[in-house]
Write a protein that holds these residues in place. Sequence first.
Motif, PDB file in Angstrom:
ATOM      1  N   ASN A   1      42.224  48.537  41.681  1.00 22.36           N
ATOM      2  CA  ASN A   1      41.522  47.254  41.771  1.00 22.36           C
ATOM      3  C   ASN A   1      40.715  46.913  40.519  1.00 22.36           C
ATOM      4  O   ASN A   1      39.696  46.214  40.596  1.00 22.36           O
ATOM      5  CB  ASN A   1      40.608  47.233  43.005  1.00 22.36           C
ATOM      6  CG  ASN A   1      40.615  45.904  43.726  1.00 22.36           C
ATOM      7  OD1 ASN A   1      41.335  44.977  43.362  1.00 22.36           O
ATOM      8  ND2 ASN A   1      39.801  45.787  44.759  1.00 22.36           N
ATOM      9  N   ALA A   2      41.187  47.370  39.383  1.00 21.50           N
ATOM     10  CA  ALA A   2      40.449  47.148  38.139  1.00 21.50           C
ATOM     11  C   ALA A   2      40.346  45.673  37.775  1.00 21.50           C
ATOM     12  O   ALA A   2      39.314  45.237  37.259  1.00 21.50           O
ATOM     13  CB  ALA A   2      41.113  47.922  36.994  1.00 21.50           C
ATOM     14  N   VAL A   3      41.373  44.893  38.028  1.00 20.86           N
ATOM     15  CA  VAL A   3      41.345  43.472  37.674  1.00 20.86           C
ATOM     16  C   VAL A   3      40.226  42.752  38.424  1.00 20.86           C
ATOM     17  O   VAL A   3      39.437  42.004  37.833  1.00 20.86           O
ATOM     18  CB  VAL A   3      42.706  42.808  37.952  1.00 20.86           C
ATOM     19  CG1 VAL A   3      42.612  41.293  37.780  1.00 20.86           C
ATOM     20  CG2 VAL A   3      43.785  43.379  37.025  1.00 20.86           C
ATOM     21  N   GLN A   4      40.138  42.980  39.737  1.00 18.42           N
ATOM     22  CA  GLN A   4      39.084  42.346  40.537  1.00 18.42           C
ATOM     23  C   GLN A   4      37.700  42.797  40.069  1.00 18.42           C
ATOM     24  O   GLN A   4      36.766  41.991  39.985  1.00 18.42           O
ATOM     25  CB  GLN A   4      39.267  42.697  42.017  1.00 18.42           C
ATOM     26  CG  GLN A   4      38.327  41.955  42.954  1.00 18.42           C
ATOM     27  CD  GLN A   4      38.579  40.463  42.960  1.00 18.42           C
ATOM     28  OE1 GLN A   4      39.728  40.030  43.096  1.00 18.42           O
ATOM     29  NE2 GLN A   4      37.535  39.659  42.800  1.00 18.42           N
TER      30      GLN A   4
ATOM     31  N   LEU B   1      32.519  41.568  37.603  1.00 19.23           N
ATOM     32  CA  LEU B   1      31.477  41.980  36.662  1.00 19.23           C
ATOM     33  C   LEU B   1      31.177  40.847  35.677  1.00 19.23           C
ATOM     34  O   LEU B   1      30.019  40.570  35.352  1.00 19.23           O
ATOM     35  CB  LEU B   1      31.911  43.235  35.902  1.00 19.23           C
ATOM     36  CG  LEU B   1      31.934  44.546  36.690  1.00 19.23           C
ATOM     37  CD1 LEU B   1      32.643  45.635  35.872  1.00 19.23           C
ATOM     38  CD2 LEU B   1      30.514  45.004  37.050  1.00 19.23           C
ATOM     39  N   HIS B   2      32.235  40.201  35.215  1.00 17.57           N
ATOM     40  CA  HIS B   2      32.048  39.105  34.251  1.00 17.57           C
ATOM     41  C   HIS B   2      31.377  37.892  34.894  1.00 17.57           C
ATOM     42  O   HIS B   2      30.518  37.245  34.279  1.00 17.57           O
ATOM     43  CB  HIS B   2      33.389  38.695  33.653  1.00 17.57           C
ATOM     44  CG  HIS B   2      33.276  37.572  32.672  1.00 17.57           C
ATOM     45  ND1 HIS B   2      32.630  37.706  31.460  1.00 17.57           N
ATOM     46  CD2 HIS B   2      33.711  36.274  32.728  1.00 17.57           C
ATOM     47  CE1 HIS B   2      32.667  36.552  30.811  1.00 17.57           C
ATOM     48  NE2 HIS B   2      33.319  35.669  31.560  1.00 17.57           N
ATOM     49  N   ALA B   3      31.751  37.581  36.124  1.00 15.29           N
ATOM     50  CA  ALA B   3      31.169  36.426  36.809  1.00 15.29           C
ATOM     51  C   ALA B   3      29.669  36.596  37.004  1.00 15.29           C
ATOM     52  O   ALA B   3      28.900  35.637  36.881  1.00 15.29           O
ATOM     53  CB  ALA B   3      31.853  36.224  38.160  1.00 15.29           C
ATOM     54  N   ALA B   4      29.232  37.832  37.267  1.00 11.48           N
ATOM     55  CA  ALA B   4      27.813  38.093  37.507  1.00 11.48           C
ATOM     56  C   ALA B   4      27.015  38.166  36.217  1.00 11.48           C
ATOM     57  O   ALA B   4      25.824  37.831  36.190  1.00 11.48           O
ATOM     58  CB  ALA B   4      27.649  39.403  38.287  1.00 11.48           C
TER      59      ALA B   4
ATOM     60  N   GLY C   1      42.499  37.227  32.891  1.00 12.13           N
ATOM     61  CA  GLY C   1      42.125  35.857  32.571  1.00 12.13           C
ATOM     62  C   GLY C   1      41.448  35.708  31.229  1.00 12.13           C
ATOM     63  O   GLY C   1      40.878  36.660  30.676  1.00 12.13           O
ATOM     64  N   SER C   2      41.477  34.489  30.695  1.00 13.66           N
ATOM     65  CA  SER C   2      41.013  34.230  29.332  1.00 13.66           C
ATOM     66  C   SER C   2      39.520  34.471  29.146  1.00 13.66           C
ATOM     67  O   SER C   2      39.087  34.931  28.082  1.00 13.66           O
ATOM     68  CB  SER C   2      41.351  32.789  28.932  1.00 13.66           C
ATOM     69  OG  SER C   2      40.772  31.860  29.834  1.00 13.66           O
TER      70      SER C   2
ATOM     71  N   GLY D   1      45.491  36.452  25.016  1.00 17.70           N
ATOM     72  CA  GLY D   1      46.639  35.798  25.626  1.00 17.70           C
ATOM     73  C   GLY D   1      47.395  36.673  26.597  1.00 17.70           C
ATOM     74  O   GLY D   1      48.618  36.580  26.714  1.00 17.70           O
ATOM     75  N   GLY D   2      46.666  37.553  27.270  1.00 18.77           N
ATOM     76  CA  GLY D   2      47.282  38.440  28.247  1.00 18.77           C
ATOM     77  C   GLY D   2      47.912  39.688  27.661  1.00 18.77           C
ATOM     78  O   GLY D   2      48.503  40.491  28.396  1.00 18.77           O
TER      79      GLY D   2
END
Length: 415
Positions: free
Chosen positions: A261-264, A269-272, A294-295, A400-401
Motif C-alpha cells: 500500500n505504498a502508493v496510498q 502523507l503528501h496531502a497532510a 501522481g504528479s 511523468g510516472g
Amino acid sequence: MRASHLAASGCILAALTFGVAACGDDDSGDSGASSGSKSLTIYSSLPLQGDSRPQSQSVVNGEKLALKEAGNKAGDFEITYKSLDDATAATGKWEPGQTSANARKAAQDKSTIAYLGEFNSGASAISIPILNEVGILQVSPSNTAVGLTRSQGAEKGEPDKYYPSGKRTFGRVVPADHIQAAAQVTYQKDVGCKKTCVLNDKEVYGAGLATQVVSAAKTQGLETVGNEGIDPKAANYRSLATEVKGSGADCVFYGGITQNNAVQLFKDLHAANPDAKLFGPDGVAESAFSEKIGSAVEKVTYITNPTLDPKLYPEAGQKFFKDYKAAYGKDPEPYAIYGYEAMKVVLQAIADAGDKGNDRQAVIDAFFNIKDRESVLGTYSIDENGDTTLSSYGGNRVEGGALVFDKKIEAQTQQ
C-alpha cells in the motif's frame, strides 16, 4: 525485504528452525550431492502476479538473456532454466506457502544446481533453510536484508537460523541494506532534511531497512523520529499522516515495498503535509509505484535503488541495456540488470567448478571464491558472507510516472 506474516504457517516456522524435513517430504536429495549428469537445472523464484509482475518479469528476462548469451551452457554442462512464481492471485504479491513450495520443488529435483531468488527478503527467509538443507546454491538478484548474511545490525539468531546445515549456501549480487541505509541518509541530508520520520511495512526487508536507516542517521547526524509499522491493508493513512505532520518532521522515510500500500501512503502523507519530502527505497523503485503516485507527489519523492544510470556502468553494462531493449522492445525495470548478473555469476561458478560443475558443494565453493569479477555492474568480489563488495547506490526522482536517475551515492557505512 521482513515479513509480519512469517508465522502464517507452522510448517514455515518449522522449516526456519529445523530445516525442510519438518515440512513432511524429506526425500529431497543429499547435501552437496552430484547429479552425475551433464544436464543441470537452474530455478528462478519471483513474484509474477500483481504489482510485482512488471519488475519480476524484467528480472526473468535478464536471467534468460544471460543464459541465451551463454548458449544455455556453463562449462561442459547443458543448463535448463525454470521460472517459478512465488506470488498468488489472492495476495497479488509473494506468499509464504507458495515460496516454500517453490523451494521444495527445486530441492526435490536431482538436476537442480542453483536457485535464483527470492525477490523479497522475507521470502528468502523461508526458502534459504529449505535449499540449505540439501546444499543448493541460492543467489538473489534483489534481497537486501542484512540478517540473511550478516549478524551486524541483524536480529537475534540471524543469520545462523537460516542455515540448518551449518554451511553457507546463499549469496547476492546487490548491496545489502546497511549500505542502502547509509545512502538513504546521505541523500536525505543532501536535499536538506533536518528531521526524518521513519515508517515501515513490518516485513523482513522493510522493518530491517527502517532500523538500519535510524542507525545510519545517528552516525551521520540526522535527527529521526519514530519507526512505526503501518497496516498494509489500511483503507487510508490520513490519521497517521496527521501524526507525522505533528512530529515536526520535514522528511518521511518509508521502509517497505510497493505491494504493501505504498502508493496510498505517499498520497496521504503528501496531502497532510505538502512541503514534506518523501523517501522510498528500492522496494518502491518500480513502475507499479512511480506510475501511480501522481504528479503532485512526484515533485517531493526521492528513491534509492542500486541501479545506476546506464552511462555509469562499464561497457558490458551499457551493452546490457541496449541488448535488453533490442530483445524485449522496451527498457528494463531497475532490477533486470541484477537478474542478468545473478545468472551470469552462477554460470561462472558452475564453469569454475570444472568437471565438478554438477556437484552442488563444488559450485557453492566456486561461488564463494569469486574474486575481482568483471561484470555488467562493475568489478566485484563475493565475501565470506555471500555479499557483493559493490557499494554504490543511485538516487532517483520521479517524472511523468517514470523513475529518473538523479545522482550516484557512495554509501558511508560503519559496518
